[in-house]
Design a protein around this motif. Structure first.
Motif, short mmCIF file in Angstrom:
data_model
loop_
_atom_site.label_atom_id
_atom_site.label_comp_id
_atom_site.label_asym_id
_atom_site.label_seq_id
_atom_site.Cartn_x
_atom_site.Cartn_y
_atom_site.Cartn_z
N ALA A 126 56.79 -0.90 -22.27
CA ALA A 126 57.99 0.35 -22.95
C ALA A 126 58.33 1.65 -22.14
CB ALA A 126 58.28 -0.38 -23.84
N ILE A 161 58.08 1.51 -18.33
CA ILE A 161 59.54 1.89 -17.73
C ILE A 161 60.85 2.72 -18.57
CG2 ILE A 161 61.13 -0.37 -18.40
CD1 ILE A 161 59.04 -2.34 -18.36
N GLN A 162 60.75 2.72 -20.61
CA GLN A 162 61.69 3.76 -20.06
C GLN A 162 61.72 5.31 -19.69
OE1 GLN A 162 62.37 4.10 -24.44
NE2 GLN A 162 62.01 6.17 -24.38
N ASP A 174 69.69 -0.22 -17.82
CA ASP A 174 68.49 -1.47 -17.90
C ASP A 174 68.21 -1.72 -16.61
OD1 ASP A 174 67.91 -0.74 -20.48
OD2 ASP A 174 69.97 -1.67 -21.05
N ALA A 209 65.30 -0.51 -14.17
CA ALA A 209 64.39 0.04 -14.95
C ALA A 209 64.29 -1.90 -14.49
CB ALA A 209 64.57 -0.59 -16.23
N LEU A 210 64.68 -3.20 -14.93
CA LEU A 210 64.85 -4.11 -14.06
C LEU A 210 64.40 -4.69 -13.16
CD1 LEU A 210 64.44 -7.20 -15.04
CD2 LEU A 210 67.33 -7.44 -14.43
N CYS A 245 60.61 -3.04 -12.05
CA CYS A 245 59.90 -4.21 -12.60
C CYS A 245 59.26 -5.07 -11.84
CB CYS A 245 60.10 -4.28 -14.35
SG CYS A 245 59.74 -3.12 -15.60
N TYR A 297 59.42 -5.30 -20.22
CA TYR A 297 60.81 -5.46 -19.52
C TYR A 297 61.51 -5.47 -21.13
CZ TYR A 297 65.04 -5.12 -17.94
OH TYR A 297 66.52 -4.52 -18.17
N TYR A 303 61.29 -3.11 -23.78
CA TYR A 303 61.21 -1.80 -23.94
C TYR A 303 63.22 -2.15 -24.09
CZ TYR A 303 64.68 0.53 -20.82
OH TYR A 303 65.54 1.48 -20.69
N TRP A 304 63.67 -3.91 -23.83
CA TRP A 304 65.47 -3.79 -23.54
C TRP A 304 65.62 -3.62 -25.62
CZ3 TRP A 304 67.99 -7.88 -25.61
CH2 TRP A 304 69.29 -8.31 -25.37
#
Length: 988
Positions: A132, A135-136, A163, A166-167, A170, A391, A394-395
């Motif tokens: 996370a 990704i953040q 978001d 980030a998606l 990933c 992910y 992270y979300w």
């Protein structure tokens, strides 16, 4: 300064495509191997240790803990500085047993599937915050660069703009990882790509640092002046060092270099440079130094510029406020590369652990299908699932925690593996019960103290017992760390000491221990050829996979499919098990090998594997120091002495495995050392196979002059052996054999024997002439009478018969002399039934021709049933010498007695005279060649030596008794024992 979303997206995608391209052309071999295999490449690939946390989050750590942030670099650098002690043993175990994850290594050491499953669960929980974090970091930095252009997207999904970015990130990264990391081969393309991303991020970070020093502060002098003008900044750096947190940070970061899955995977399992740990000791700390140098200048520059961002993003904020678009994009790419490298290797490591320790032990793959494609697709699915899990985590967190908080949460959980990992090499008493208990307690405390508050936001845990409210959360990370690790270590040590290790666990502990070279036990297999491996493994793996795995292992060991040597087959089994471990995990691989190619339970105690010791010492030779190096030098000296010894020497294990075969042995047998070492004795060519097996199984310590046939010519070999007690198994003995080629000596002795025979013929010549003269004179007289008196036919006939009788007498005398003058040449395989009585009579007849010698009475009381297997002419020679000596020692008209007795296996013959006997001091010497007590010219001194040699060649022995008549203190008695001819015994 802002950028358009499409620009940032294209730059990010372009960078990822560049990584794709580097990995792809490396796999195709377009980049020279001198580059991809260079130590610098591998050192840079270790830079995945510096993830987005090291690029961004460490600056926030420096802001909070001052110089304490350097613990991140000092802890890891110190561990690599002592790599020959701390990391090299783990790297060697990973290389030898094809271990690709910490879970596999713990399973191998503690010999428990439960350990692997628990390790995977705890590692997965601990690494999700680190995923996370990456990704953040990417989502935040992309948002920072594009925030004023397009702050949000009005989507009905409820996902924010960050978001969505980030998606997408990933998804692209998962595709890259699946493409270049899902196969089983060593990921050279991936390693090269990771080296490139490390080079980029260190260059980017150093570039921002240089701008901070020379762009913001106008050089080092300006920085010094600024610090003098703002002393509170230096005070903030020093103050946190005096707290306990700084020491705890050092402890946490020491563990990251070993227990973090991505660092273990690339640093210890994939990285061949760890085998040369001396390079790592200085090169990787140098890399960490380059990463650490810009940290504080960037922090101070961000403070001076009043960057409107959290300190964790000063690395990006300083270039933005400095007004340099190029440097800003370089910093963004540096952070992107840091996050990319970490996520790729983390997903690979976790996918491998989940597949090996959760799925494969419970799934049953279709062996008739392509097993490799099934495993690749399974790994691909897991990689995608791990990216998805990261992910989602992270979300769920929704940017509520800083990068430093997420990193500390992950690092503290991986710290829980430190006691068990340390015990792999340095504490052999640790066992699986202690590990499971300690890791469970430590992870539970970590989960309640850090993970649960992060997910739910709780600040206290209420304990009904005592009505206590315990504060939890990331603010108390220091206490959670010390309590969890302390209880973890306590339970691990105490339970390990209170419970007993299994035999398998104890063996694994000895193999992993620092002194494991002293515990290599030779274990037998119930397979007899390499081709049998394919047949055995076809059931669990399928015919195609089994055949390919065996062929790969044979190629790696430079062996052929016809290999039958036990040592080579043991190496083949270990290599296949190691290869299967890299394919499906050490637990599943060991289960398959133990079930289908098990070690045979020995009827006797196992002995040390000398060949394995030699092989390992050869590998460790350059790494031995001090006393170990001196002992190895002494070993090599003695080994060289045995190898160059001009005597043929070989050693055998208790199971008849050839452990040593020196150069002289190879020259004697014409069998190369490399072809026979590690083989069973029964597999070597004839005639050596039968000869050595018979000698090994015999209770006799010596075989003298055993005749064999080589190149259609007879050879004579003398053998000697001794038993050697094993160094770790009392009462178990190996054998060492020494062989002498005495063919030349045997031929010389035959020549001497023949010379002795001719000498005897000369001594008999006078008697023969006298004996022949009498019948010749008779024949002459009879011929004259026949000439003048031929009227009576009856008288003529009578005279003719007398002539024939006299000529027969002459013929017998001449034939006896001629027969005696020829030596026998029959080998043991050509021995025939020989009558001892007839041989004695023939000798007596020949000796009776010597009229000038003492006249004695020969009494032959040997029965006709005394039949032996031998060479008649050589047995006659024995009696000639013994009876001749007996006659010479006896007084005139004395008696020489020949007697015998028999049993089922042998015939014992004695020759006794009535002479003065043999003085005690001469009994041991009379068998020596050329030793004689007779006057010069009376004897050669070879007679009894020749007798002893002939008796030995007939597998018999001779004893001397003197005096033969103790009452009158006179006489000598020679007692000969010879093997009985079995056919005669069976006929009787």
């Amino acid at each position: 300064m802002t950028f358009d979303l499409s620009q940032v997206a294209l730059i990010g995608i372009g960078y990822l495509l560049l990584l794709f391209g580097i990995a792809w052309i490396t796999e195709r071999g377009w980049i020279p191997e001198s580059v991809t295999s260079h130590p610098i490449t591998y050192i840079l690939s270790l830079g995945i240790f510096a993830s987005a946390w090291a690029f961004y989050g460490v600056i926030d750590l420096a802001f909070q803990y001052g110089y304490g942030a350097l613990a991140y670099y000092l802890g890891t650098g110190a561990l690599f500085l002592f790599a020959p002690v701390a990391l090299a043993p783990l790297a060697e175990l990973a290389r030898r047993h094809q271990v690709h994850s910490l879970a596999d290594l713990l399973v191998f050491r503690y010999h428990s599937h439960s350990v692997g499953a628990l390790t995977t669960l705890c590692m997965l929980c601990g690494i999700l915050p680190l995923l996370a974090l990456q990704i953040q970091a990417i989502a935040d930095t992309m948002h920072i660069l594009t925030v004023s252009s397009n702050p949000s997207l009005p989507l009905e999904t409820g996902l924010t703009f960050k978001d969505i970015m980030a998606l997408c990130y990933c998804a692209i990264l998962a595709f890259f990882t699946i493409s270049f990391g899902a196969n089983r081969d060593q990921h050279r393309g991936l390693i090269t790509a990771m080296a490139f991303e490390s080079l980029l991020k260190v260059c980017a970070l150093c570039a921002v640092g240089l701008v901070a020093v020379y762009g913001v502060f106008d050089g080092l002098d300006g920085l010094d002046q600024w610090l003098l003008d703002h002393p509170e900044n230096l005070a903030l750096l020093h103050t946190p060092i005096h707290t306990d947190s700084a020491h705890t940070l050092l402890l946490v970061f020491v563990a990251t270099a070993v227990t973090m899955p991505h660092i273990f995977h690339l640093g210890l399992a994939e990285n061949p440079l760890m085998r040369n740990s001396h390079t790592v000791t200085w090169a990787f700390p140098l890399f960490l130094l380059l990463m650490a140098l810009p940290i504080f200048p960037i922090l101070w520059a961000g403070t001076e510029l009043s960057v409107p961002l959290p300190p964790q993003y000063y690395s990006l904020g300083v270039p933005i406020l400095f007004g340099s678009p190029g440097l800003t994009l370089l910093a963004f790419l540096g952070g992107l590369s840091a996050a990319t490298g970490a996520m790729v290797i983390i997903s690979l490591a976790l996918a491998t652990m989940v597949m090996n320790h959760w799925l494969l032990p419970s799934l049953k793959l279709r062996t008739r299908s392509d097993l490799y494609s099934q495993l690749i697709w399974l790994r691909r699915v897991l990689i995608g699932a791990i990216f998805a899990g990261g992910y989602v985590f992270y979300w769920v967190l929704d940017n509520r925690f800083s990068l430093a908080h997420l990193a500390m949460t992950a690092f503290i959980e991986t710290l829980q593996f430190l006691p068990a990992t340390f015990a792999i090499v340095f504490w052999s008493k640790g066992n699986k019960r202690g590990l499971i208990a300690g890791l469970s307690v430590g992870t539970t405390i970590w989960g309640l103290g850090l993970l649960l508050p992060i997910l739910t936001g709780i600040e206290y845990i209420h304990l009904p017992l005592g009505n206590l409210n315990i504060p939890v959360g990331i603010e108390y990370w220091n206490h959670v760390t010390l309590i969890s690790l302390g209880l973890n270590t306590f339970f691990f040590v105490v339970i390990s000491l209170l419970t007993r290790q299994s035999d398998d666990e104890q063996y694994s502990a000895e193999v992993c221990a620092a002194d494991e070279l002293s515990h290599p036990v030779r274990q037998a297999l119930d397979v007899h050829s390499a081709s049998e491996f394919k047949h055995r493994l076809a059931k669990p793996l399928g015919k195609v996979t089994a055949s390919r795995e065996v062929d790969i292992a044979l190629q790696e060991l430079n062996l052929t499919i016809d290999e039958r040597r036990p040592y080579a087959l043991r190496r083949l089994r270990d290599q296949i098990e190691g290869n299967l471990s890299s394919l499906m995990g050490i637990h599943v691989a060991s289960e398959i090998m133990d079930k289908y190619i098990p070690h045979v339970t020995a009827e006797t105690q196992s002995t040390v594997d000398i060949n394995l010791i030699e092989n390992r010492l050869a590998q460790y030779r350059d790494h031995l120091t001090g006393m170990a190096a001196e002992l190895n030098t002494l070993r090599l000296y003695h080994r060289k002495t045995l190898e160059e010894l001009p005597m043929a020497v070989c050693s055998l294990g208790r199971d008849m495995e050839v452990l040593m075969w020196n150069r002289a042995m190879a020259n004697l047998t014409r069998i190369p050392t490399e072809d026979v070492t590690g083989s069973y004795l029964e597999d070597i060519p004839e005639p050596w196979c039968s000869l050595l097996i018979d000698f090994s199984q015999s209770k006799e310590p010596h075989f003298y002059r055993r005749e064999i046939e080589l190149n259609n010519r007879p050879h004579w070999i003398s053998l000697h052996k001794a038993n050697i007690e094993g160094p770790i198994t009392a009462g178990v003995y190996d054998q060492v054999m020494l062989l002498e080629d005495v063919t030349e000596t045997q031929l010389l002795e035959q020549e001497l024997v023949h010379s002795e025979r001719l000498a005897s013929v000369g001594r008999l010549a006078a008697g023969v002439a006298h004996e022949i003269g009498n019948p010749i004179t008779g024949i002459a007289c009879l011929a004259q009478n026949l000439k003048y008196d031929s009227s009576d036919p009856k008288e003529v006939l009578e005279t003719a018969e007398q002539i024939l009788s006299q000529t027969d007498r002459v013929g017998r005398i001449v034939q006896s002399l001629v027969s005696f003058s020829h030596a026998g040449h029959a080998s043991k395989t050509e021995f025939e039934a020989v009558s001892i009585r007839d041989c004695a009579n023939e000798a007596i007849h020949l000796l009776s021709l010597q009229k000038e010698k003492n006249q004695v009475l020969f009494c032959n009381d040997i029965p006709k049933t005394a039949i032996i297997a031998g060479d008649a002419q050589r047995i006659i020679q024995v009696f000639i010498n013994l009876l001749s000596n007996a006659r010479d020692a006896s007084p005139e008209q004395g008696r020489v007695m020949l007697e015998s007795n028999e049993d089922e296996d042998s015939v014992t013959v004695s020759v006794t005279d009535e002479g003065h006997g043999i003085p005690p001091e001469l009994i041991e010497r009379i068998l020596e060649p050329f030793f004689t007590t007779k006057e010069p010219g009376e004897g050669t001194g070879l007679g009894l030596a020749m007798v002893y040699s002939i008796i030995e060649d007939h597998s018999g022995h001779m004893d001397i008794i003197s005096p033969a008549d103790p009452v009158h203190n006179r006489g000598a008695k020679f007692v000969i024992t010879l093997p009985r001819h079995l056919d005669v015994f069976m006929d009787a």
